[in-house]
Design an enzyme around this catalytic site. Structure first.
Site, PDB file in Angstrom:
ATOM      1  N   HIS A   1      37.471  43.607  36.341  1.00 15.86           N
ATOM      2  CA  HIS A   1      36.329  43.401  37.238  1.00 15.86           C
ATOM      3  C   HIS A   1      35.602  44.719  37.488  1.00 15.86           C
ATOM      4  O   HIS A   1      36.222  45.774  37.660  1.00 15.86           O
ATOM      5  CB  HIS A   1      36.804  42.837  38.580  1.00 15.86           C
ATOM      6  CG  HIS A   1      37.060  41.365  38.567  1.00 15.86           C
ATOM      7  ND1 HIS A   1      36.079  40.451  38.252  1.00 15.86           N
ATOM      8  CD2 HIS A   1      38.179  40.644  38.857  1.00 15.86           C
ATOM      9  CE1 HIS A   1      36.582  39.225  38.347  1.00 15.86           C
ATOM     10  NE2 HIS A   1      37.857  39.308  38.705  1.00 15.86           N
TER      11      HIS A   1
ATOM     12  N   CYS B   1      31.574  43.376  33.497  1.00 13.36           N
ATOM     13  CA  CYS B   1      30.276  42.737  33.746  1.00 13.36           C
ATOM     14  C   CYS B   1      29.217  43.775  34.108  1.00 13.36           C
ATOM     15  O   CYS B   1      29.524  44.844  34.650  1.00 13.36           O
ATOM     16  CB  CYS B   1      30.384  41.716  34.875  1.00 13.36           C
ATOM     17  SG  CYS B   1      31.492  40.341  34.509  1.00 13.36           S
TER      18      CYS B   1
ATOM     19  N   ARG C   1      27.429  42.095  29.588  1.00 13.92           N
ATOM     20  CA  ARG C   1      28.677  42.834  29.488  1.00 13.92           C
ATOM     21  C   ARG C   1      28.390  44.292  29.131  1.00 13.92           C
ATOM     22  O   ARG C   1      27.446  44.600  28.391  1.00 13.92           O
ATOM     23  CB  ARG C   1      29.603  42.233  28.423  1.00 13.92           C
ATOM     24  CG  ARG C   1      30.048  40.810  28.724  1.00 13.92           C
ATOM     25  CD  ARG C   1      30.961  40.742  29.944  1.00 13.92           C
ATOM     26  NE  ARG C   1      31.415  39.362  30.169  1.00 13.92           N
ATOM     27  CZ  ARG C   1      30.801  38.483  30.946  1.00 13.92           C
ATOM     28  NH1 ARG C   1      29.681  38.844  31.573  1.00 13.92           N
ATOM     29  NH2 ARG C   1      31.283  37.280  31.099  1.00 13.92           N
TER      30      ARG C   1
END
Length: 350
Positions: A249, A318, A327
């Site tokens: 993340h 991300c 991405r």
């Protein structure tokens, strides 16, 4: 026998003055026992003699007299009710305590009760209209929605990080304890099982690496996931050639890859396993690409700048921040493999 009384010469012949003991003038002319002063040249008529004045007697009740109102009121007829009303008016005008001003509501007659129709009409008039009710409901809805959104943002940006950091730290501690006790064996790992530690010294990142990229089992728990399933399967660090692909993340849930865009070529990236340290040097970055661009995980990843087989590492996350529309890719190339028995590599010591 008649009492003697002096004669008065002030009047015409034959006139007599007032009875003995009674002053001249008209008693009661002012209504309060005062007597008017003797005016020069006034004529005073004598009163007839009264035989009863020669002896003592019990005084009788005073005769009713006319009450004189305040200036402009004129005389008020005698009587208790009339005097009481005149006294109220006097008190109100003088501002006496408890007295109401003349013309105030206390002198007005009580209003008649409203009829049912009029009462209902006034009640309906006091009720808010449909537009007011609708505006109140919309305002309350906006306030409730705002509060819920604030709580959600607080949960996403703060609480998920707190919980994920705690879970990741616990997983790293358990992993190191298992390595020290010899409970972990190198080889194949179950999905969600931690097997290594990722060090990015420049970003002060130390995070467990777990098998698989499941959000629930791995990523949302603050760990980094290894692409190890299906078409996205990548090599392990100890493979002679291949690409070791990791996902993490960038925001929320521990956000271990939040600042990987700050890495520069040559910055170290270290993977620590039970037996070895694998040291990579950051080589290149792809700032934006499609989430479906799986070619970045190939053994010789495209757009990385690598020309042939080697031992590579790929970090994916991300972008832009707080979205998952695109991405970001960071690549590194292995420069050192060091057994743990020889101690930490220089990248982790300096």
């Amino acid at each position: 026998m008649t009492a003697l009384r002096p004669e008065r010469d002030s009047g015409p012949a034959g006139d007599q003055g007032p009875p003995y003991g009674q002053p001249y003038g008209d008693p009661g002319a002012f209504g309060d026992g005062r007597h008017e002063e003797f005016a020069p040249g006034a004529v005073y008529r004598p009163q007839p003699a009264d035989d009863e004045t020669v002896a003592l007697r019990v005084p009788g009740p005073p005769p009713e007299r006319t009450a004189v109102g305040l200036a402009g009121d004129g005389p008020v007829g005698g009587g208790r009710a009339a005097r009481r009303k005149a006294a109220k008016r006097r008190h109100g005008r003088r501002g006496a305590p408890g007295g109401a001003p003349v013309g105030s509501e206390s002198d007005e007659e009580p209003k008649a009760p409203l009829s049912r129709v009029e009462a209902r009409r006034q009640a309906r008039a006091r009720k808010p209209g449909a537009a007011v009710v609708a505006s109140r409901m919309i305002g309350e809805l906006f306030i409730t929605t705002g509060v819920l959104m604030l709580l959600f943002v607080t949960y996403q940006l703060w609480w998920t990080n707190v919980r994920a950091h705690a879970q990741a730290n616990q997983a790293a501690s358990n992993l190191q304890d298992d390595w020290a006790s010899g409970k972990r064996n190198p080889g194949t790992f179950e999905p969600g099982q931690g097997f290594a530690l990722l060090h990015i010294p420049k970003l002060d990142v130390v995070v467990p690496i777990a098998e698989g990229i499941s959000s629930k089992k791995v990523l949302d728990r603050g760990m980094v996931g290894h692409y190890a399933e299906g078409a996205l399967k990548t090599a392990m660090p100890d493979a002679r050639t291949g690409n070791f692909g990791l996902a993490g993340h960038r925001n929320t849930h521990g956000e271990p890859f939040r600042y990987i865009n700050k890495l520069q070529p040559g910055d170290p990236i270290v993977v620590e396993t039970q037996d070895e340290y694998f040291v990579y040097k950051m080589a290149s970055i792809l700032p934006v690409t499609s989430p479906s661009n799986v070619s970045v995980l190939e053994p010789v990843p495209k757009q990385s700048g690598f020309k042939g087989p080697g031992r590579y590492i790929t970090l994916t996350t991300c972008t832009p921040e707080f979205t998952s529309k695109y991405r970001m890719i960071v690549w590194g190339k292995m420069v050192e493999e060091r057994p743990r028995s020889k101690g930490k590599p220089d990248a982790l010591v300096s």
